[in-house]
Motif scaffolding. Structure first.
Motif, PDB file in Angstrom:
ATOM      1  N   ALA A 719      46.216  27.180  33.667  1.00 21.26           N
ATOM      2  CA  ALA A 719      46.059  28.047  32.497  1.00 21.26           C
ATOM      3  C   ALA A 719      47.090  27.654  31.439  1.00 21.26           C
ATOM      4  N   GLN A 720      46.587  27.299  30.260  1.00 16.69           N
ATOM      5  CA  GLN A 720      47.523  26.983  29.176  1.00 16.69           C
ATOM      6  C   GLN A 720      47.815  28.227  28.344  1.00 16.69           C
ATOM      7  N   ALA A 721      46.995  29.244  28.544  1.00 19.04           N
ATOM      8  CA  ALA A 721      47.191  30.471  27.763  1.00 19.04           C
ATOM      9  C   ALA A 721      47.081  31.663  28.701  1.00 19.04           C
ATOM     10  N   GLU A 722      47.583  32.789  28.236  1.00 21.80           N
ATOM     11  CA  GLU A 722      47.433  34.020  29.006  1.00 21.80           C
ATOM     12  C   GLU A 722      46.017  34.535  28.772  1.00 21.80           C
ATOM     13  N   GLY A 723      45.389  35.019  29.798  1.00 26.00           N
ATOM     14  CA  GLY A 723      44.032  35.519  29.577  1.00 26.00           C
ATOM     15  C   GLY A 723      43.383  35.968  30.861  1.00 26.00           C
ATOM     16  N   SER A 724      42.096  36.157  30.754  1.00 26.46           N
ATOM     17  CA  SER A 724      41.313  36.593  31.887  1.00 26.46           C
ATOM     18  C   SER A 724      40.443  35.425  32.289  1.00 26.46           C
ATOM     19  N   CYS A 725      40.718  34.839  33.446  1.00 25.82           N
ATOM     20  CA  CYS A 725      39.964  33.662  33.860  1.00 25.82           C
ATOM     21  C   CYS A 725      38.763  34.114  34.696  1.00 25.82           C
ATOM     22  N   ILE A 726      37.605  33.660  34.315  1.00 25.31           N
ATOM     23  CA  ILE A 726      36.396  34.034  35.050  1.00 25.31           C
ATOM     24  C   ILE A 726      35.741  32.750  35.550  1.00 25.31           C
ATOM     25  N   VAL A 727      35.514  32.689  36.864  1.00 24.55           N
ATOM     26  CA  VAL A 727      35.013  31.451  37.462  1.00 24.55           C
ATOM     27  C   VAL A 727      33.723  31.732  38.219  1.00 24.55           C
ATOM     28  N   ARG A 728      32.758  30.865  38.025  1.00 25.43           N
ATOM     29  CA  ARG A 728      31.529  30.960  38.807  1.00 25.43           C
ATOM     30  C   ARG A 728      31.534  29.814  39.811  1.00 25.43           C
ATOM     31  N   VAL A 729      31.615  30.147  41.084  1.00 26.59           N
ATOM     32  CA  VAL A 729      31.700  29.116  42.109  1.00 26.59           C
ATOM     33  C   VAL A 729      31.251  29.712  43.444  1.00 26.59           C
ATOM     34  N   ALA A 730      30.611  28.894  44.252  1.00 22.57           N
ATOM     35  CA  ALA A 730      30.152  29.382  45.559  1.00 22.57           C
ATOM     36  C   ALA A 730      31.281  29.290  46.574  1.00 22.57           C
ATOM     37  N   GLY A 731      31.314  30.240  47.524  1.00 25.48           N
ATOM     38  CA  GLY A 731      32.190  30.150  48.698  1.00 25.48           C
ATOM     39  C   GLY A 731      33.653  30.460  48.451  1.00 25.48           C
ATOM     40  N   LEU A 732      33.979  31.081  47.320  1.00 28.52           N
ATOM     41  CA  LEU A 732      35.390  31.377  47.026  1.00 28.52           C
ATOM     42  C   LEU A 732      35.883  32.512  47.930  1.00 28.52           C
ATOM     43  N   VAL A 733      37.043  32.288  48.590  1.00 22.92           N
ATOM     44  CA  VAL A 733      37.582  33.383  49.413  1.00 22.92           C
ATOM     45  C   VAL A 733      38.913  33.897  48.877  1.00 22.92           C
ATOM     46  N   GLY A 734      39.521  33.161  47.996  1.00 17.57           N
ATOM     47  CA  GLY A 734      40.783  33.640  47.429  1.00 17.57           C
ATOM     48  C   GLY A 734      41.327  32.674  46.402  1.00 17.57           C
ATOM     49  N   VAL A 735      42.361  33.158  45.685  1.00 19.21           N
ATOM     50  CA  VAL A 735      43.024  32.312  44.688  1.00 19.21           C
ATOM     51  C   VAL A 735      44.524  32.491  44.883  1.00 19.21           C
ATOM     52  N   GLU A 736      45.247  31.357  44.848  1.00 18.14           N
ATOM     53  CA  GLU A 736      46.701  31.428  45.018  1.00 18.14           C
ATOM     54  C   GLU A 736      47.411  30.835  43.824  1.00 18.14           C
ATOM     55  N   GLU A 737      48.535  31.460  43.526  1.00 16.47           N
ATOM     56  CA  GLU A 737      49.393  30.893  42.476  1.00 16.47           C
ATOM     57  C   GLU A 737      50.790  30.786  43.082  1.00 16.47           C
ATOM     58  N   ALA A 738      51.383  29.595  43.072  1.00 13.71           N
ATOM     59  CA  ALA A 738      52.694  29.343  43.680  1.00 13.71           C
ATOM     60  C   ALA A 738      52.782  29.934  45.090  1.00 13.71           C
ATOM     61  N   GLY A 739      51.719  29.722  45.880  1.00 12.50           N
ATOM     62  CA  GLY A 739      51.728  30.150  47.272  1.00 12.50           C
ATOM     63  C   GLY A 739      51.403  31.620  47.491  1.00 12.50           C
ATOM     64  N   LYS A 740      51.222  32.373  46.421  1.00 15.67           N
ATOM     65  CA  LYS A 740      50.935  33.807  46.578  1.00 15.67           C
ATOM     66  C   LYS A 740      49.501  34.116  46.171  1.00 15.67           C
ATOM     67  N   SER A 741      48.879  35.034  46.895  1.00 14.87           N
ATOM     68  CA  SER A 741      47.510  35.432  46.569  1.00 14.87           C
ATOM     69  C   SER A 741      47.467  36.195  45.260  1.00 14.87           C
ATOM     70  N   VAL A 742      46.412  35.950  44.532  1.00 15.73           N
ATOM     71  CA  VAL A 742      46.231  36.602  43.230  1.00 15.73           C
ATOM     72  C   VAL A 742      45.167  37.682  43.400  1.00 15.73           C
ATOM     73  N   ALA A 743      45.349  38.833  42.728  1.00 12.06           N
ATOM     74  CA  ALA A 743      44.347  39.910  42.821  1.00 12.06           C
ATOM     75  C   ALA A 743      43.083  39.490  42.090  1.00 12.06           C
ATOM     76  N   LEU A 744      41.965  39.511  42.815  1.00  9.98           N
ATOM     77  CA  LEU A 744      40.696  39.035  42.256  1.00  9.98           C
ATOM     78  C   LEU A 744      39.754  40.191  41.986  1.00  9.98           C
ATOM     79  N   ARG A 745      38.984  40.055  40.913  1.00 10.27           N
ATOM     80  CA  ARG A 745      37.839  40.954  40.724  1.00 10.27           C
ATOM     81  C   ARG A 745      36.626  40.110  41.082  1.00 10.27           C
ATOM     82  N   VAL A 746      35.898  40.512  42.097  1.00 10.23           N
ATOM     83  CA  VAL A 746      34.754  39.705  42.513  1.00 10.23           C
ATOM     84  C   VAL A 746      33.475  40.478  42.233  1.00 10.23           C
ATOM     85  N   SER A 747      32.512  39.830  41.618  1.00  9.93           N
ATOM     86  CA  SER A 747      31.225  40.500  41.447  1.00  9.93           C
ATOM     87  C   SER A 747      30.184  39.777  42.296  1.00  9.93           C
ATOM     88  N   ASP A 748      29.052  40.445  42.557  1.00  6.90           N
ATOM     89  CA  ASP A 748      28.123  39.886  43.546  1.00  6.90           C
ATOM     90  C   ASP A 748      27.307  38.700  43.024  1.00  6.90           C
TER      91      ASP A 748
END
Ligand code: FUC
Length: 768
Positions: A719-748
């Protein structure tokens, strides 16, 4: 599978024709290196060498005849409307200025033997160095050529593995019969520099200057007449500089000074400065698509295999890197934008003047810029748009009695905005500036640079202002463009009569939808012009909406006409699918479906026969998430529309397909036009395993991906800017930043989002 980085174009023979030579460039200076051992030719260009000066070509008879043309059109009196338009709306004279070659550097070598062996010629598209090596007898010779951006010079280096082996005579030539310059003289007392003086010709034609300086280690350099002679040198560096009055009040002192300044540096220093500069751009994105073992074959052998129907995914990755290289070589801050041939043009009267065709071609040149992480290479286009503003205001006022600024389907070095040609399917079309201004908005969407938006917004708004005045109200209350065309197609009426002029072509309404939407969004971001925003909203609502015609296709015109040429190269009515953003697979499924039908109909009737048209089709299929179809067209681009040096073949050579093809390849892997970053949206089976690093997405993001057997295994979003990143991808189970889990909003619907911090990298985690 070998998955090496594909960055080398190479051959075992010299170029036999200009279309086989290898391009070098620094945005302003360009060279096509032929690599002949005995007689080297470097065909030269400087981006501001154009015929003639600026002119006011606006036709004073346009405004008095505009109401008549409009009423003839609404009464269906097509022929009369067309005849009057040709006379009243065409520019006077009908053509803009054309681009010219700078000249040629010829080198006649003298050797002691003619026993040639071990010949190799290559271009490294990451370092921008064109190299030639060969043996004559037992002596090994090497040449390296590059166009340096930091030193503003074309640099050529000649070495041999035995001392005193390099002897040649150099000449600078220009035009058929060498007739197109004024004089070629010795510059200064040092007997090592030739200076060509000339004028680009025509009323207001600019002076140009070109200098060639030789620096020898060992041996001697001297000048006799127009010849620069090197004898028995151990090694030689040639430095070539050129300029016109376009950027320099005194181009002569500039070219001599820059040759001198480059000559004060060692070759190693010049090369290191060049490589550091260009690799800062080329190394940003790396794509691997497998098939690397074929890199052992020469590029012409690989192309031949593809023409024979074989697969070569590595060549596709090379084509992508070559496209990025070409943009770095033909469009750098301070240069002119890449024209129809980039900067590389051999002819005094080139096809379509080698200028800027702005009903698709110039725009396509910049499709790979933002996603391809070359945002600064987009800048010359922005400067051209700014240069078009004043002429465009004058055209708006004098031809149409409107405010704002307007351009038709071509422009030139001077930003000429009056119509080009007397060509009914193309000339009388007012959307050139409107479409170009969407590039300003796109640059903002990728980088989120507010300062840039403050610069761009008044320009975008001024392009829209023209249409606030120009649009007419149709009988059913819609706001439409009149007269208009759907570039460059012809329709057939039920009576059998054919026509081109129309009211409100689909492309026009689609471009205006995006333009006014950009005005609305930009004004919100900048908190400006609330009153105008209301007006823009009401215009957007009243523009003709996309319609689905009797074949299930997107209608090209306001009425559901038949097309005279169903396989036409222009597919203007799919603008909203690409480069526009309004037709999306999930947001507007009916239009997406109709877009498929449109493409299939075009292709079934022989569509995609020009390189750029094929390249556009790749982007369309990618947006429709049809990986296999996109891939078939990448293959077709390589097999039918690519010259031996990998230049795009319209035919003839036209560079837009290189850029559009590169953009399409990236669009198959990452998209970001519909509010989400979509990873691998159109991955074909043939690209089962691969990786891409450094590609950008809208919202200030850069993306690195690796996939195996069609499934993502690694993905990082920077991320070069602060914002709300929205990703469309299959099979995502989590996102980490510097080894820590990031709070995700997941839609179906396979979309996940989280808040980003500028400067942070987010690693996506996938399930087994
Ligand atoms: C448009 C296209 C042609 C060509 C020219 C430069 O007119 O229709 O195919 O690309 O521009």
């Amino acid at each position: 599978m070998t998955n090496q980085l594909e960055k080398r174009i190479w051959y075992k023979q010299p170029a036999a024709a200009w279309e086989e030579a290898l391009p070098i460039g620094n945005g302003k200076l360009g060279g096509m290196v032929f690599g002949e051992p005995l007689r080297e030719r470097v065909a030269l260009n400087e981006d501001s060498v154009w015929y003639g000066g600026p002119r006011d070509r606006n036709n004073p008879d346009a405004l008095p005849n505009l109401p008549k043309i409009r009423s003839l059109l609404s009464e269906g009196r097509l022929r009369e409307a067309e005849q009057l338009s040709v006379m009243a709306l065409s520019g006077i004279p009908d053509s803009q200025r054309h681009y010219l070659p700078l000249g040629d550097l010829n080198l006649d070598f003298r050797y002691e033997t003619d026993e040639l062996s071990g010949y190799v010629r290559e271009l490294d598209v990451f370092s921008g160095i064109a190299a030639v090596s060969y043996r004559l007898g037992s002596t090994k010779f090497q040449r390296e050529s590059f166009a340096s951006f930091p030193d503003e010079t074309i640099v050529m280096r000649f070495t041999a593995d035995k001392p005193a082996s390099i002897s040649f005579t150099a000449r600078l030539l220009r035009g058929p019969g060498n007739r197109y310059y004024d004089e070629l003289v010795k510059a200064g007392a040092a007997e090592d520099t030739l200076l060509m003086r000339g004028n680009c010709g025509g009323a207001g034609g600019m002076a140009f200057r070109m200098a060639l300086k030789a620096v020898c280690e060992g041996g001697s350099v001297t000048i006799i007449g127009e010849h620069l002679i090197v004898d028995n040198a151990d090694s030689v560096t040639l430095l070539l500089t050129a300029a016109t009055e376009f950027r320099h009040d005194n181009p002569e002192s500039y070219v001599l000074h820059s040759a001198e300044a480059a000559g004060a540096r060692s070759y190693e220093e010049l090369k290191a400065r060049h490589v550091q500069d260009i690799s800062g751009l080329t190394e940003r994105v790396k794509l691997k698509l497998g098939g690397g073992h074929l890199a052992e074959l020469t590029t012409d052998e690989r192309l031949k295999r593809v023409q024979d129907g074989e697969e070569d995914t590595g060549l596709m990755a090379l084509y992508y890197h070559f496209g990025r290289y070409l943009l770095c070589a033909s469009s750098r801050p301070g240069s002119l934008p890449a024209n129809l041939q980039g900067i590389w043009n051999e002819k005094m009267l080139p096809p379509w003047d080698s200028k800027y065709t702005i009903n698709i071609n110039a725009q396509m040149n910049y499709w790979p810029a933002e996603a391809g992480n070359l945002a600064e290479c987009h800048e010359p286009l922005f400067e051209l748009i700014e240069r078009m503003r004043e002429p465009g205001r004058h055209t708006a006022r004098t031809m149409y009695g409107c405010g704002g600024f307007v351009a038709h389907h071509n422009t030139d070095i001077w930003g000429d905005t009056a119509p080009q040609d007397l060509y009914l399917p193309a000339s009388y079309w007012q959307m050139g500036a409107a479409w170009l201004c969407l590039h300003l908005w796109e640059h903002y969407e990728f980088g989120l640079d507010r300062t840039f938006l403050e610069r761009a917004y008044p320009i975008i708004k001024e392009a829209a202002a023209f249409f606030v005045d120009f649009l007419i109200e149709t009988e059913d209350g819609q706001l439409a463009v009149s007269p208009s065309v759907s570039p460059e197609n012809t329709y057939v009426l039920p009576s059998g009569q054919s026509g081109t002029l129309c009211v409100g072509s689909s492309m026009d309404s689609q471009i205006l939808h995006e333009l006014f939407t950009a005005c609305i969004e930009a004004s919100q971001i900048l908190d400006a012009d609330a009153g105008e925003r209301k007006q823009w909203r009401s215009i957007v609502e009243r523009l003709p909406q996309p319609k689905i015609g009797k074949h299930g296709q997107i209608q090209e015109w306001l009425e559901d006409y038949e097309e005279a040429e169903p396989g036409h190269r222009h597919i203007s009515h799919l603008f909203a699918l690409h480069p526009g953003k309004r037709f999306t697979v999930r947001g507007t499924p009916e239009w997406a479906e109709a877009a498929k039908v449109t493409l299939e109909r075009r292709l079934a009737s022989g569509g995609g026969h020009t390189g750029w048209s094929r390249a556009w089709i790749i982007n369309f299929w990618a947006r429709l998430e049809e990986g296999e179809k996109a891939y078939e067209n990448v293959h077709a681009l390589l097999s039918h529309s690519t010259l031996p040096n990998l230049f795009d073949n319209h035919p003839p050579f036209q560079i837009d397909g290189n850029f559009g093809g590169a953009a399409g390849i990236a669009e198959m892997l990452v998209q970001s036009h519909d509010g989400a970053i979509h990873l691998l949206p159109a991955l074909p089976k043939a690209w089962a395993s691969g990786e891409i690093a450094g590609v950008r997405a809208r919202g200030g993001y850069a993306v690195d991906l690796r996939w195996v057997d069609g499934r993502l295994t690694e993905a990082t979003i920077h991320a070069q800017a602060e914002g709300s990143c929205i990703v469309r991808v299959a099979g995502l189970v989590g996102v980490e930043e510097a080894g820590k889990s990031v709070a995700l909003r997941v839609s179906d619907d396979g979309v996940a989002g989280w808040e980003t911090v500028a400067g942070s990298s987010y690693i996506l985690k996938f399930g087994a």
